[in-house]
Enzyme design. Structure first.
Site, PDB file in Angstrom:
ATOM      1  CB  THR A  90     -12.836 -27.093  79.287  1.00  0.00           C
ATOM      2  OG1 THR A  90     -13.723 -25.961  79.278  1.00  0.00           O
ATOM      3  CG2 THR A  90     -11.419 -26.605  79.036  1.00  0.00           C
TER       4      THR A  90
ATOM      5  CD  GLU B 212      -7.713 -26.231  80.279  1.00  0.00           C
ATOM      6  OE1 GLU B 212      -8.700 -25.541  80.580  1.00  0.00           O
ATOM      7  OE2 GLU B 212      -7.646 -27.460  80.532  1.00  0.00           O
TER       8      GLU B 212
END
Length: 542
Positions: free
Chosen positions: A185, A330
């Protein structure tokens, strides 16, 4: 009782095998970093990826080892993906838009052993790699003639590496739950977190992307994936393209409006995918030069909310259908897609816009829920805000090298987004949980205000943040970056919002900024923007 079907592991090497066997002559076109347009085929990509696999094995790369790529969208980059994944190693895509300190932290956390990179990023690696002891060698995706002198030890050119290897290499043969890809991320809060995809999750995501309710790729399509391969697997296009036998057009390092338009027209692109800022640049280039599309029919826009002005502009000025989507690292990343059902598509265009600006409904394979702070379900009335929760076989269950649970007691992952879902099932992101403005106990959507504000003809970028208020806790402030040559008139920007949002959502001030910072994935960096505005105070009249 179990079914009597073949046990056929869902491993991604089968995707490029299929492309070689049934679509071997289909082109993959790349604007190379060196300059020229380069053409290859799926059959050639398959053969060269096998050579790369043998090189990795000769260097001692074992299943589970992390091999990094730091590269633009190109056929060479695709070869590294399949060459790494085919032998059970983990392809770790590095995002060059991260700060060097973050990039170094990620390489060390992943314990990358090899880095494949483009010429563009050698200066970045020169600065980072002295602090990355696990990296044993660097391979530049070029030939010997273009290999520069650098301070990086164990540097090799890609073409020489492939030339020294056989194309005979066994792929697969491992469990479909074997780790396949690693993507971190952007780390807007704390250190970046590693999302570790499996072969199974990537294969299922490929099936999902191929359906007509998502991308609907076919051999007759020509896809330009502008969304980078280093950001959430290029939204799955580097898998779905070969799986569908679709011609791919890779933009390389140039993603400006002029370069993209040249590729779209020159290669007959029918479908493309990118974040809104990329499309705004292309849109501006076309308007300035009175250009039109001859082949482009559809664009997929995600990464951040798409302004209504951009959706209208593509449809009304250029006849291009805009499909809104949402996802995240995700979720592999497809989460929702904004295809209109017939009862909405049959409405007048202006009435459709209520749904076109939303992020859509989840495809099969993604379960979605809205929950309040106590974990209770929130009404799907299009008005009640809730925390957006997702679960499914393409959704992360944990982070790499972390034992902390990221799922609730029902197996849902909290996306960190605040959203609504309307009675037709359309989800709309209203804010990140950390960005939502809480005024007098009620929530104000900064994203909705931004999307309207950026539609003003003088505005290049718009952002909304909350400023402290003695009575209401927070009040919205509109920050705008004007187009070159324009001057600020606060009243006209407030007038542009008036009647389009609730009165109590109206910003208490309009502030001009020379620049609005964007994060590593092209979204507005609210954290940095709030830091820049930390000394700002609302006008006394507010």
């Amino acid at each position: 009782m179990l079914g009597l079907m073949q046990d056929w592991p869902l491993t991604v090497d089968k995707i490029i095998d299929h492309a070689r066997n049934w679509h071997g002559d289909r082109e993959v076109v790349t604007r190379s970093v060196e300059g020229p347009i380069v053409r290859t085929t799926y059959a050639a990509i398959h053969e060269r990826a096998k050579r790369l696999s043998n090189a990795l094995k000769a260097w001692g790369i074992e299943p589970g080892d992390r091999v990094a790529t730091l590269a633009w969208n190109s056929a060479n980059h695709m070869e590294t993906w399949y060459g790494i994944m085919g032998i059970g190693a983990v392809c770790h895509t590095l995002n060059p838009r991260l700060f060097p300190e973050q990039l170094g932290w990620i390489i060390n956390h992943a314990e990358d052993r090899v880095v494949f990179t483009d010429l563009t990023f050698l200066p970045l690696l020169e600065a980072v790699l002295p602090h990355c002891p696990t990296v044993e060698r660097v391979v530049v995706l070029t030939d010997a003639a273009h290999l520069p002198q650098t301070k990086i030890p164990s540097l090799q050119d890609y073409e020489s590496v492939l030339a020294g290897q056989s194309a005979d290499c066994a792929w697969g043969g491992f469990d479909e739950n074997t780790a396949c890809g690693l993507c971190y991320t952007s780390g807007t809060t704390g250190n970046p977190k590693g999302v570790l995809y499996s072969h199974r999750s990537n294969f299922l995501h490929t099936f999902m992307a191929m359906t007509a309710t998502v991308m609907g790729a076919t051999p007759s399509e020509v896809i330009l994936p502008v969304v980078p391969m280093f950001h959430a697997n290029a939204w799955g296009i580097a898998f779905a393209g070969p799986a569908s036998g679709t011609k791919l057009v890779m933009p390389g390092a140039r993603m400006d409006g002029a370069a993209l338009y040249e590729l779209i027209e020159g290669e007959g692109v029918t479908f493309s995918a990118a974040v809104p800022t990329v499309w705004q640049g292309l849109f501006a280039h076309m308007k300035a030069n009175d250009l039109r599309f001859s082949t482009l029919k559809r664009v997929l826009i995600g990464g951040s909310a798409c302004p209504e002005s951009l959706i209208r502009g593509f449809q009304q000025d250029f006849g291009v259908e805009v499909t809104h989507a949402w996802g995240m690292t995700e979720t592999s990343p497809i989460g929702t897609i904004g295809h209109l059902p017939p009862e909405i598509a049959g409405l007048p265009y202006d009435e459709q816009m209520k749904w076109r600006t939303k992020q859509g409904v989840p495809p099969l394979g993604v379960e979605l829920a809205l929950k309040d702070e106590a974990g209770q379900p929130v009404a799907h009335d299009g008005e009640t805000f809730g925390r957006l929760m997702v679960r499914g076989p393409i959704v992360a269950a944990g982070y790499f090298k972390s034992d902390a649970s990221i799922l609730d007691d029902q197996g849902f992952f909290d996306t960190g987004d605040i959203a609504t879902v309307d009675p037709q099932g359309f989800m709309q992101i209203t804010d990140r949980a950390k960005d939502v403005i809480k005024s007098g106990g009620e929530w104000i959507s900064s994203i909705e205000i931004e999307n309207i504000a950026v539609g003003h003809p003088k505005v290049e970028l718009a952002a909304v943040i909350g400023a402290p208020h003695a009575k209401w806790d927070e009040r919205p402030v509109l920050i705008i970056k004007l187009k070159p040559g324009e001057t600020l008139n606060k009243a006209e920007h407030l007038d542009h919002l008036r009647g389009r949002i609730a009165k109590w959502w109206m910003p208490d001030d309009v502030v001009q900024a020379e620049d609005i910072p964007l994060g590593a994935t092209g979204k507005i960096d609210k954290k940095l923007l709030r830091e820049r505005m930390k000394d700002y105070r609302l006008p006394e009249s507010a």
